[in-house]
Structure formats: C-alpha cells, structure tokens
Design an enzyme around this catalytic site. Structure first.
Site, PDB file in Angstrom:
ATOM      1  N   LYS A 191     -16.023  96.545  70.736  1.00 42.13           N
ATOM      2  CA  LYS A 191     -14.753  95.818  70.587  1.00 42.13           C
ATOM      3  C   LYS A 191     -14.530  94.860  71.768  1.00 42.13           C
ATOM      4  O   LYS A 191     -15.348  94.808  72.682  1.00 42.13           O
ATOM      5  CB  LYS A 191     -13.602  96.820  70.468  1.00 42.13           C
ATOM      6  CG  LYS A 191     -13.888  98.030  69.625  1.00 42.13           C
ATOM      7  CD  LYS A 191     -14.125  97.728  68.148  1.00 42.13           C
ATOM      8  CE  LYS A 191     -14.511  99.023  67.442  1.00 42.13           C
ATOM      9  NZ  LYS A 191     -14.554  99.008  66.025  1.00 42.13           N
TER      10      LYS A 191
HETATM   11  C1  LIG Z   1     -14.346 100.575  65.484  1.00 42.95           C
HETATM   12  C2  LIG Z   1     -13.399 100.852  64.405  1.00 42.95           C
HETATM   13  C3  LIG Z   1     -12.773 102.102  64.266  1.00 42.95           C
HETATM   14  C4  LIG Z   1     -13.148 103.289  65.108  1.00 42.95           C
HETATM   15  O1  LIG Z   1     -12.895 103.139  66.453  1.00 42.95           O
HETATM   16  P1  LIG Z   1     -13.387 104.285  67.479  1.00 42.95           P
HETATM   17  O2  LIG Z   1     -12.705 103.933  68.752  1.00 42.95           O
HETATM   18  O3  LIG Z   1     -14.872 104.165  67.564  1.00 42.95           O
HETATM   19  O4  LIG Z   1     -12.957 105.581  66.932  1.00 42.95           O
HETATM   20  C5  LIG Z   1     -11.811 102.252  63.285  1.00 42.95           C
HETATM   21  N1  LIG Z   1     -11.485 101.243  62.460  1.00 42.95           N
HETATM   22  C6  LIG Z   1     -12.085 100.040  62.537  1.00 42.95           C
HETATM   23  C7  LIG Z   1     -11.657  98.951  61.627  1.00 42.95           C
HETATM   24  C8  LIG Z   1     -13.062  99.800  63.508  1.00 42.95           C
HETATM   25  O5  LIG Z   1     -13.650  98.603  63.564  1.00 42.95           O
END
Ligand SMILES: *Cc1c(COP(=O)(O)O)cnc(C)c1O
Length: 387
Positions: A191
């Site tokens: 992210k």
């Molecule tokens: C990355 C992601 C998640 C999960 O995030 P984590 O921090 O890895 O649990 C959930 N929803 C979406 C849309 C994502 O892109």
C-alpha cells in the site's frame, strides 16, 4: 555450482518495493531502546498524526486492515444471519471479514471504468437481512461514495469503507477516511505507506472508536498504557468477546516516519503513472486506467486492461514478461470465483467483474523506480502482448 535455471538473465523489476530510509531505521531503533515495544505511546502518536492528516476525530490502529474490518463489522452490529453488500472485485479480506462476523457477503458488480462498486446495482442487492454496505476504494481510486451513502441512509444501513489501498486518496476534494461513518486502511508494504503489517479504523463517532479500542485488545476495559500511567491500581474488566488485534509500537514508529513521506510518495506514483499512461497509449489493445471526475487516481497499483481480441492471453503475457525479468500480477481477484466461496455460496454471476478479472494486469510501480526501468516495462509489454 550453476545458478538455478529459473533465475532471469536480466535484473528483475519487482511489482513494488516500499520506500524506506535511515529515518525509519532510527525510529524503530528508538522504539526498541525505549523498552516499550507492544502497543503504547508510539501507537497513540501514530493515531494522532493520522487523525490530523485525514481531518478525522478518531483513529484506532490495528494489526492489519483485515482485523480493522472485522472490528468495524462488530461495531456496526453485523452478526449471524445478516447480509453485507460487498464488491467481489477486491482482495479476499473484504469478504472474509464479513464471514468472521458471522454474516454473509452479498456481491455486487462493478463499474467497468473505475473497477469500483457500481452504485446503480446496490439497491437490487438489499434484502430485509442487509445490515451494511462495504464500498472499496480499489487500487487507490475512491469509490463513488455519495450515492452509496445516500442509499445506506435511505435504507437504514451502515457503511464500512474498505480503503485499504487508498490512504491519501480523496473524493470530491475530501480525504478518504473522513467521509464514511467508518473507514479501514492497510499499511501492508503493497500500500501507499507501510508499517510492515498494520491497519487503522477512522471515524468521527466517539462510541465506535471507544468500542474498537476495547475490541482490539481482548475486550479489556483498560488499556496497558492507561494502566501504566494510572496513579492508582487499576483492574480491568472484560465485558465482551475481544481479540488481540493490536499494532505494536515498533510498527507504529515506522508508520510515523512513513506518514511524513506520504505526499512525496503519492506525487511520485502519480507522475510515474501518468508517464505510463502516455507511453502505453501507443500499444494497440492495451487500455490505461481511467479516473472519474469525482476523484483523482492515487495508483496504489497501476492496472492495464488487455483486449482479448487484439492481445495474447493474459497469463501468457504475464509469463513472457516474467521471462524478460518483469514482475506483474493479475489485476484484482473475483472473490466469488475462489474455491472456498464457490463451495460455500455456489455460483454467482457478475459479468463485469468476471471480464475485468481476466483481462487486467498490474505493472510494476514504486517510488524508487527509474524512468529507464519503466521504459523497459513498456517495451516488454509492447513485445509480449502481441497474440
Ligand atoms: C490489502 C487489502 C486488504 C487487506 O489488508 P491487510 O492490511 O493486508 O489485512 C483488504 N482490502 C483491500 C481492498 C486490500 O487491498
């Protein structure tokens, strides 16, 4: 010894790479030296900084976005027998969080241009069991929130926004995280900024924030930090079933430095993505991401679409790219097609999602990527897409 034959001959360009520097190392070292390594003052500081940045009253940091979503479901009163409306064109965690809460995800299709939940398809999915709607800001582009919030209001439904990939994104000029009643973010290295693993819930509702703080820490009525700072002996109580979904101070220390880089990271990603847009426009059969009038794209991922009439099969293109030393990923999964969901809920038809998941590829995009590397990706795409 010869090297394994699977090693590409040219240097690999990864799909992404977090932007981390000496400041992050120093901040983490400082957290360790302080002796406070679990959730404590650094988490509180990270929450404060994030709240200021987003213009929201409360931030509750958690171990990741999936646990944020689970807590948000519980705070929204989602439980056994309920239905929650979610897109299928998203990471599996969006729907898994609904299952953790004991409810059933009801999938709706997406807008083929934005890849986000199509607001015109939401109302048809509402039943007497519907409790909440989960718009996802897919790959860094804000979902079309106003009509979704309006539908929710009219039907008395909760909105939990999954903004995992969208820290720094805006919707009609307002920061994501300050708009929906509850928003969840991720700080996974894929992210915009990272804490290693991490997540956060943002809300202007003091009651939801207070309950989220209790739920993330075993349901305890008093946090470790509050007990540590108390001048009297404080005995906590456990009024409901909680979880250990805490972020550690080591992770939060990393996050406080990363937050200072957010604007710089977003600006660079945007610049590189626009450069991709110009270069890829020359390749027949490949279309670049589109951004609607209500939100700029923050390009958490750079997603292109291959026209099956003009291009080689998507997986074949990905394989050929890998042989040229370039990592790609399939666009976004369709949760309703994953074996666990098929086994549990049977077949669901979502034509726009199904077409998008088969035709999309994510290309490398990261802060330290050079224009020369980017040119290599574009050239490789140009030669490999031909049928
Ligand atoms: C990355 C992601 C998640 C999960 O995030 P984590 O921090 O890895 O649990 C959930 N929803 C979406 C849309 C994502 O892109």
């Amino acid at each position: 010894m010869t090297s394994p034959t699977t090693t590409p001959a040219v240097t690999q360009i990864p799909i992404t790479k977090p932007y981390l520097g000496e400041e992050e190392i120093a901040a983490v070292a400082e957290a360790i030296r302080s002796g406070w390594v679990a959730q404590g003052p650094m988490v509180a500081k990270f929450e404060r900084l994030l709240a200021e940045r987003l213009g929201v009253e409360h931030v509750v940091a958690t171990s990741n976005c999936t646990t944020s979503l689970h807590i948000a479901m519980i705070c929204a009163g989602v439980g056994a027998g309920d239905e929650v409306i979610v897109p299928s064109f998203t990471f599996i965690a969006t729907a898994n969080a609904v299952l953790y809460a004991g409810a059933r995800p009801v999938f709706v299709d997406i807008d083929p241009r934005t890849y986000n939940m199509d607001p015109t398809k939401v109302e048809a999915a509402i039943t007497p069991r519907t409790k909440a709607i989960v718009p996802v800001d897919q790959i860094g582009l804000a979902a079309e929130l106003d009509p979704i919030l309006e539908i929710a209001q009219r039907h008395g439904l909760r909105v939990i926004e999954d903004a995992a990939p969208a820290l720094g994104a805006t919707y009609r000029g307002r920061p994501i995280g300050s708009i929906s009643p509850v928003t969840c973010f991720s700080f996974h290295p894929r992210k915009s900024i990272t804490t290693g693993e991490g997540g956060a819930i943002t809300t202007n509702d003091a009651e939801i924030a207070a309950r989220a703080r209790v739920l993330r820490s075993h349901g305890a009525s008093v946090s470790d930090l509050a007990r540590h700072n108390a001048s009297h002996v404080t005995i906590e109580e456990y009024d409901e079933l909680g979880y250990n979904y805490r972020m550690s101070d080591i992770h939060a220390a990393l996050g406080t430095v990363q937050l200072t880089r957010l604007d710089e990271i977003l600006a660079k990603r945007q610049h590189m993505a626009e450069r991709y847009n110009r270069l890829i426009a020359q390749i027949p059969g490949v279309s670049t991401p589109s951004a609607p009038d209500y939100a700029p794209h923050t390009y958490q991922s750079y997603c292109v679409r291959l026209d099956p009439e003009q291009c080689a099969p998507r997986d074949e293109v990905m394989e050929r790219m890998l042989q040229l030393g370039i990592a790609t990923r399939r666009g976004v999964m369709a949760i309703h097609e994953e074996p666990y969901y098929v086994k549990r809920f049977g077949t669901v038809s979502l034509p726009v999602t199904e077409e998008a998941t088969r035709q999309t590829i994510l290309l490398p995009l990261f802060y330290e990527m050079t224009e020369e590397q980017q040119d290599r990706v574009v050239e490789a795409l140009h030669t490999t897409v031909r049928a």
